[in-house]
Design an enzyme around this catalytic site. Structure first.
Site, short mmCIF file in Angstrom:
data_model
loop_
_atom_site.label_atom_id
_atom_site.label_comp_id
_atom_site.label_asym_id
_atom_site.label_seq_id
_atom_site.Cartn_x
_atom_site.Cartn_y
_atom_site.Cartn_z
N SER A 1 60.75 -33.47 -37.78
CA SER A 1 58.90 -34.26 -36.64
C SER A 1 59.74 -35.19 -36.04
O SER A 1 60.81 -36.28 -35.71
CB SER A 1 58.45 -34.70 -37.63
OG SER A 1 57.59 -35.61 -36.76
N LYS B 1 56.69 -31.81 -45.40
CA LYS B 1 56.56 -31.52 -43.94
C LYS B 1 55.26 -31.23 -43.28
O LYS B 1 54.16 -31.56 -42.88
CB LYS B 1 57.43 -30.74 -43.45
CG LYS B 1 57.21 -30.69 -41.29
CD LYS B 1 56.82 -31.63 -40.53
CE LYS B 1 56.81 -32.02 -39.64
NZ LYS B 1 56.27 -30.59 -38.46
N HIS C 1 52.96 -33.93 -43.96
CA HIS C 1 53.06 -35.15 -42.84
C HIS C 1 51.74 -34.08 -41.71
O HIS C 1 51.20 -34.76 -41.32
CB HIS C 1 54.38 -34.44 -42.27
CG HIS C 1 54.54 -35.45 -41.23
ND1 HIS C 1 54.06 -34.26 -40.10
CD2 HIS C 1 55.42 -36.33 -40.79
CE1 HIS C 1 54.48 -35.26 -38.96
NE2 HIS C 1 54.91 -36.46 -39.13
N ASN C 2 52.57 -32.53 -41.54
CA ASN C 2 51.37 -32.03 -40.98
C ASN C 2 49.78 -32.46 -40.68
O ASN C 2 48.93 -32.75 -40.19
CB ASN C 2 52.19 -30.58 -40.18
CG ASN C 2 53.20 -30.61 -39.14
OD1 ASN C 2 53.77 -31.67 -39.48
ND2 ASN C 2 53.01 -29.31 -38.76
N GLU D 1 48.54 -34.76 -39.86
CA GLU D 1 48.68 -35.84 -38.65
C GLU D 1 47.41 -35.37 -37.84
O GLU D 1 46.59 -35.37 -36.96
CB GLU D 1 50.13 -34.83 -37.85
CG GLU D 1 49.94 -34.89 -36.45
CD GLU D 1 51.19 -33.88 -36.66
OE1 GLU D 1 52.52 -34.14 -36.82
OE2 GLU D 1 50.88 -32.40 -35.75
C1 6PG Z 1 56.12 -32.31 -35.95
C2 6PG Z 1 54.84 -31.62 -35.35
C3 6PG Z 1 55.05 -30.20 -35.49
C4 6PG Z 1 54.11 -29.43 -34.72
C5 6PG Z 1 53.36 -29.66 -34.05
C6 6PG Z 1 52.19 -28.77 -32.88
O1 6PG Z 1 55.69 -33.31 -36.86
O2 6PG Z 1 57.03 -32.69 -34.92
O3 6PG Z 1 53.94 -31.41 -36.53
O4 6PG Z 1 56.18 -30.25 -36.05
O5 6PG Z 1 54.31 -28.28 -34.86
O6 6PG Z 1 52.43 -30.83 -34.03
O7 6PG Z 1 50.67 -28.71 -34.27
P1 6PG Z 1 50.14 -27.72 -34.50
O8 6PG Z 1 49.99 -26.78 -33.31
O9 6PG Z 1 48.96 -27.40 -35.35
O10 6PG Z 1 48.74 -28.31 -33.53
#
Ligand code: 6PG
Length: 475
Positions: A130, A184, A187-188, A191
């Site tokens: 990430s 991960k 984590h997303n 996010e």
């Molecule tokens: C990271 C992000 C990355 C992710 C993008 C786009 O941790 O660097 O999570 O892995 O792919 O943020 O995600 P989306 O296209 O699903 O918004």
């Protein structure tokens, strides 16, 4: 001309992430090799003219250039392409070599690949990475899982290229098999929730309180200097200061409102449902990105159900502080839901996760890094088996102080028809979470009524069924 067997690290996939990560590795004193089937990308890498980075269009030559055991990382789009690359790689690698999948692969794919590569005699690490482009170049947060022996071989390099917080590298072994990619994924999910909460804050400030771009910038700037400090608020503050040439409005106002997603948020919700672990703030954030795509329907509905009541006056100067409390509350809820999912997944999948370690390596390099992760880290350090962050004493203390704020913000927004689904869901989740008895006894009665599904009685052993239509009918 370089000798064979000289490069310490190989990268397959020279997109933005792959190329930046390779440069980061080279910055840290390692000789490395990159491969891509696009000759343009290989050329761009070689055009960097760095003595310690070699780009290859020939996979055999790429493999030959690597020291044994070879360390080869893939940064390619998730899905079948990862399997195709692995198949190609197996033609040129030797038994005992190490393959790292650094993309956002689904954890069930990683589970399968881990097993099959182990059987074939190769080492496999599924690793979440990430931090985006800047993270890859200057120091990402990395979540490797799978083959522990291979991890021990690779970790000196990973520690050097990672971000560092208080002297500690933001990388650690997550756990068995697909643990790295599961962590991960969550984590997303977090996010997605934080991004949704920030955009709802923008909605309140812009359409509710009629704040200008500059005023919105100032709010995020101020918050980012306090307990809400985070990478996502940091970039949001900058977004509101970014104007197009010749325009007075910030660029963000001209961007289409249809939000894209690559799937990791949806996977988090799907996995949580399979584990019967509620993460409603993350779920609603995924759904709102989906709703954003129904533009035509929304435009039609906006004419049928116009809202002339959006605007309201902030009650006093400190309303932004009340909003800060609401944001704090919901942010805590989003992290708590994600961590709870990790707790549940750990029980189910026997990953051997350490939640304190996860919080520790999320404090730097990754997209959800924030000051609050320090509190999460402290909570799990105090109690490694803490099942839910709401039950930590210090978080309890801060959360309690923010309840009035979230109630005010949610009530005001609801009264004025401002959509704040992630804020209100975070609050309702909390209000149910702290209920010793939920109204779900009625659901049990209904299930028994129409389907004879039986129910349990408080303080009595066994299961019961009632013929509801006949007994005790009140007309
Ligand atoms: C990271 C992000 C990355 C992710 C993008 C786009 O941790 O660097 O999570 O892995 O792919 O943020 O995600 P989306 O296209 O699903 O918004």
């Amino acid at each position: 001309m370089k000798l064979d067997n000289e490069n310490a690290f190989g990268m397959i996939g020279l997109g933005t992430m792959g190329s930046n990560l390779l440069q980061n590795i080279a910055d840290n004193g390692y000789h490395c090799a990159g491969y891509d089937n696009s000759t343009d990308k290989v050329e761009s890498l070689n055009n960097l003219k760095r003595d310690t980075i070699q780009g290859f269009s020939d996979l055999k030559a790429f493999a030959r250039s690597l020291k044994s055991p070879r360390i080869v990382m893939m940064l390619v789009p998730a899905g079948n392409i990862v399997d195709d690359v692995i198949d190609e790689l197996l033609q040129v690698l030797d038994l005992g070599d190490i393959i790292i999948d650094g993309g956002n692969s689904h954890f069930t794919d990683t589970e399968r690949r881990n097993l099959s590569l182990k059987e074939k005699g190769y080492h496999f690490i599924g690793m979440g990475v990430s931090g985006g482009e800047e993270g890859a170049r200057k120091g990402p947060s990395m979540m490797p899982g799978g083959d522990k022996k291979a991890y021990e071989i690779v970790v000196p390099i990973l520690k050097k290229i990672a971000a560092h917080v208080n002297g500690d590298a933001t990388v650690a072994y997550m756990g068995e098999r697909s643990a790295g990619h599961f962590v991960k994924m969550v984590h997303n999910g977090i996010e997605y929730a934080l991004m949704q909460l920030i955009s709802e804050t923008y909605e309140i400030l812009k359409n509710g309180l009629k704040y200008s771009d500059v005023e919105i910038h100032d709010v995020f700037k101020k918050w980012n200097e306090g307990r809400l400090q985070s990478y996502l608020l940091d970039i949001t503050r900058d977004i509101f200061a970014y104007k197009q040439e010749g325009k007075t409005d910030a660029l963000v106002n001209d961007i289409s409102d249809q939000a894209k997603a690559k799937g990791t948020g949806k996977w988090t919700s799907q996995a949580a449902m399979d584990l019967n672990c509620p993460i409603p703030t993350i779920d609603i954030s995924v759904s709102m990105r989906d709703l954003s795509h129904y533009k035509e329907l929304r435009v039609k509905a906006s004419k049928m159900y116009p809202n002339n009541n959006l605007h309201y006056d902030a009650k006093g100067e400190d309303y932004v502080d009340v909003l800060e409390q609401a944001f704090y509350f919901s942010m805590v809820s989003a992290y708590a839901q994600g961590m709870h999912l990790l707790f549940k997944a750990n029980e189910e999948f026997k990953y051997d996760l350490n939640l304190d370690l996860i919080a520790k390596i999320w404090r730097g390099g990754c997209i959800i890094r924030s000051a609050f992760l320090e509190d999460i880290f402290t909570a799990y350090q105090k109690e490694a088996k803490l099942e839910h962050l709401f039950l930590d004493d210090s978080i309890h203390n801060n959360l309690t102080k923010s309840i009035a704020g979230i109630r005010t913000i949610v009530s005001d927004a609801v009264l004025h028809g401002i959509a704040i689904p992630a804020f209100s869901t975070s609050l309702s989740y909390f209000d149910n979470f702290r209920c010793a008895s939920m109204p779900t006894n009625l659901i049990q009665a209904q299930r028994d009524y129409f389907g004879a599904h039986t129910y349990e009685l408080i303080g009595k052993q066994g299961v019961f069924h009632t013929i509801w239509e006949i007994e005790n009918k009140v007309e």
